[in-house]
Scaffold this motif. Structure first.
Motif, PDB file in Angstrom:
ATOM      1  N   GLU A 184      -2.595   8.026   5.619  1.00 15.51           N
ATOM      2  CA  GLU A 184      -2.782   7.653   4.220  1.00 15.51           C
ATOM      3  C   GLU A 184      -1.442   7.397   3.537  1.00 15.51           C
ATOM      4  OE1 GLU A 184      -5.341  10.175   1.931  1.00 15.51           O
ATOM      5  OE2 GLU A 184      -6.802  10.370   3.545  1.00 15.51           O
ATOM      6  N   ASP A 185      -0.469   8.274   3.772  1.00 20.95           N
ATOM      7  CA  ASP A 185       0.862   8.082   3.182  1.00 20.95           C
ATOM      8  C   ASP A 185       1.485   6.771   3.669  1.00 20.95           C
ATOM      9  OD1 ASP A 185       0.624  10.463   1.849  1.00 20.95           O
ATOM     10  OD2 ASP A 185       1.813  11.620   3.280  1.00 20.95           O
ATOM     11  N   LEU A 192      -0.272   3.739   1.985  1.00 21.67           N
ATOM     12  CA  LEU A 192       0.145   3.605   0.590  1.00 21.67           C
ATOM     13  C   LEU A 192       1.565   3.041   0.513  1.00 21.67           C
ATOM     14  CD1 LEU A 192      -1.267   6.972  -0.820  1.00 21.67           C
ATOM     15  CD2 LEU A 192      -2.156   4.684  -1.272  1.00 21.67           C
ATOM     16  N   ILE A 230      -8.756   2.779   0.967  1.00 23.81           N
ATOM     17  CA  ILE A 230      -8.625   3.745   2.059  1.00 23.81           C
ATOM     18  C   ILE A 230      -9.777   4.736   1.966  1.00 23.81           C
ATOM     19  CG2 ILE A 230      -7.165   5.476   3.151  1.00 23.81           C
ATOM     20  CD1 ILE A 230      -4.770   4.176   1.736  1.00 23.81           C
ATOM     21  N   TYR A 238      -9.518   0.152   4.944  1.00 22.18           N
ATOM     22  CA  TYR A 238      -9.037   1.049   5.994  1.00 22.18           C
ATOM     23  C   TYR A 238      -9.932   2.281   6.046  1.00 22.18           C
ATOM     24  CZ  TYR A 238      -4.924  -1.910   6.126  1.00 22.18           C
ATOM     25  OH  TYR A 238      -4.077  -2.996   6.258  1.00 22.18           O
ATOM     26  N   GLY A 294      -5.161   2.804  -3.024  1.00 14.92           N
ATOM     27  CA  GLY A 294      -5.904   4.003  -2.644  1.00 14.92           C
ATOM     28  C   GLY A 294      -7.392   3.778  -2.504  1.00 14.92           C
ATOM     29  N   LEU A 307      -4.660  12.249   9.277  1.00 11.62           N
ATOM     30  CA  LEU A 307      -5.197  11.566   8.102  1.00 11.62           C
ATOM     31  C   LEU A 307      -4.174  11.522   6.980  1.00 11.62           C
ATOM     32  CD1 LEU A 307      -8.864  12.916   7.890  1.00 11.62           C
ATOM     33  CD2 LEU A 307      -8.045  10.826   8.950  1.00 11.62           C
ATOM     34  N   GLU A 308      -3.515  12.641   6.741  1.00  9.47           N
ATOM     35  CA  GLU A 308      -2.515  12.690   5.682  1.00  9.47           C
ATOM     36  C   GLU A 308      -1.361  11.736   5.975  1.00  9.47           C
ATOM     37  OE1 GLU A 308       0.380  15.977   3.458  1.00  9.47           O
ATOM     38  OE2 GLU A 308      -1.178  16.626   4.858  1.00  9.47           O
ATOM     39  N   ALA A 360     -11.476   8.038   3.991  1.00 11.44           N
ATOM     40  CA  ALA A 360     -11.230   9.021   5.049  1.00 11.44           C
ATOM     41  C   ALA A 360     -12.219  10.163   4.921  1.00 11.44           C
ATOM     42  CB  ALA A 360      -9.799   9.548   4.981  1.00 11.44           C
TER      43      ALA A 360
END
Length: 440
Positions: A419-420, A423, A432, A406, A429, A415-416, A434
């Protein structure tokens, strides 16, 4: 260079002054005095390494990303500021050059001369202003180029003041080994400045580019196309970015980082997606064909190199589509057999770039483009909403999605959130990647 090696190297550099001081076996002082000196020496080492961290060296940022490097640069600068502000208050001894009346033996006096007191005071007062001007750069009444010049000059002044203070006033820095360590670090710091402001522009001057086209491709968004006037085009990987100087000398401070939206396979033409958001980009539509341009080295960690996955997921918000489009275009050019899904979010449909090309990508085998708009027009036929946990689950809810790679680019909040969400859906992790462009 591997991130662990970088971190260990950084840690060793910052604690080396403490080790060299401990090896001198000088008579012990009160504990708070030793802590005060230790904080001062550690802060000095941090400040000198800051020059290297901000020097755009691919050896440093290549594996961790330029955005991570710069955020670390910001964080440790504030740490050094705290150490420097606190350390003089911890001394139980007087800073003056002559003992006070009640200190007949001089044991409670540091013995600083006027010069070392002045340079220490300059650094102690200048560094807070320096850091605050970086934190609140966007609120200052200066153009970025002016701020950048002030930042570089201020860094040199502070480094010179701290160097003099450490060598003249430092209890341990009079030792030849520790003094030599300071001079080596100072030399590396100044060499980093020389690379950034002299050597790198000289290298760029050998490879001029010209603007071949500037066209509007979406709401307040433009495509800038460049081609080298002589020699080979910039060597880059799909997903990277470069600093551009338009219509000025390569030594000009008027340069800005933009993501490359074209694929390496499309060279010598190199294209960028640029949104009107600031002083320099607000006039991007006025740039004329034939304008001279200069490109710095390519940077960025949003690449497929060295990463294995069953499929490639590209998740973009707004102008963050640029580096991901470069990846999609390169995969198309190479006939990459892996499945690819591009999830592209915007506030309104008018912000969508290359709508026809995206539709064509979605029609290719193993490629799918999913678009989502948060404020749609009545005739919008695509998805509506945000790129949130629900959307991630709907688009990437298939069986082996956790084994995909990803790659994310967009606003920090997006982005935050993404990502959450990834996950939470079982994506590891390390699957991913970014990167965001915002530098203080």
């Amino acid at each position: 260079m591997h991130p662990i090696i970088l971190f260990v190297g950084y840690l060793l550099i910052t604690i080396t002054p403490l080790l060299l001081g401990a090896l001198q076996n000088l008579p012990p002082r009160p504990l708070l005095d030793e802590i005060a000196t230790g904080l001062g020496m550690t802060a000095f080492a941090i400040l000198l390494v800051e020059f290297v961290l901000s020097g755009r060296f691919r050896t440093i940022s290549g594996r961790v990303g330029m955005d991570v490097t710069m955020r670390f640069h910001q964080l440790v600068a504030r740490t050094a500021l705290l150490f420097i502000l606190v350390h003089p208050y911890l001394y139980s001894t007087s800073p003056f050059g002559t003992p006070l009346p009640w200190d007949a033996t001089g044991e409670l006096t540091l013995g600083l001369d006027t010069g070392s007191l002045i340079t220490g005071l300059i650094a102690w007062m200048a560094l807070p202003c320096f850091v605050l001007m970086a934190i609140f750069r966007d609120q200052l009444p200066y153009r970025y180029e002016v701020w950048r010049a002030m930042h570089a000059i201020g860094a040199v002044v502070i480094a010179a003041a701290v160097t003099h203070h450490a060598l003249e006033a430092g209890r341990y820095s009079a030792d030849p080994w520790l003094a030599g360590f300071w001079f080596v670090l100072l030399g590396l710091a100044l060499a980093s400045l020389g690379w950034t402001y002299v050597i790198a522009p000289l290298r760029q001057a050998r490879h001029p580019y010209e603007v071949t086209s500037v066209r509007k491709i979406a709401l307040k968004t433009w495509e800038l196309a460049l081609r080298p006037k002589r020699g080979d085009a910039l060597d880059f990987e799909a997903g990277q970015f470069a600093w551009i100087t338009l219509g000025h000398s390569p030594f000009s401070l008027q340069e800005n980082p933009f993501s490359i939206s074209s694929a390496p396979a499309e060279r010598p033409d190199i294209r960028f997606v640029i949104k009107e958001v600031g002083d320099s980009t607000r006039r991007i539509g006025d740039v004329k064909r034939g304008t001279v341009a200069w490109l710095g080295d390519a940077h960025g960690n949003l690449t497929l190199t060295g990463r294995k996955a069953k499929g490639i997921a590209l998740i973009a918000g707004g102008v963050g589509i640029a580096p991901l489009l470069s990846i999609a275009r390169q995969m198309r050019a190479e006939d990459d057999p892996r499945p690819m899904i591009l999830l592209y979010g915007n506030r309104v449909a008018e912000q969508i770039v290359y709508a026809d090309e995206l539709e064509g990508l979605s029609g290719r085998p193993n490629m799918e483009v999913v678009q989502i708009v948060s404020e749609p027009r009545p005739d919008w036929a695509g998805r509506v909403g945000l790129i949130d946990r629900e959307t991630i689950g709907q688009v990437f809810g298939f069986e082996d999605a956790a084994e995909w790679l990803y790659i994310l680019c967009g606003p920090p909040a997006m982005l935050e959130s993404v990502e959450d969400a990834l996950l939470a859906h079982g994506v590891a992790g390390n699957q991913i990647v970014a990167e965001q462009f915002y530098y203080d």
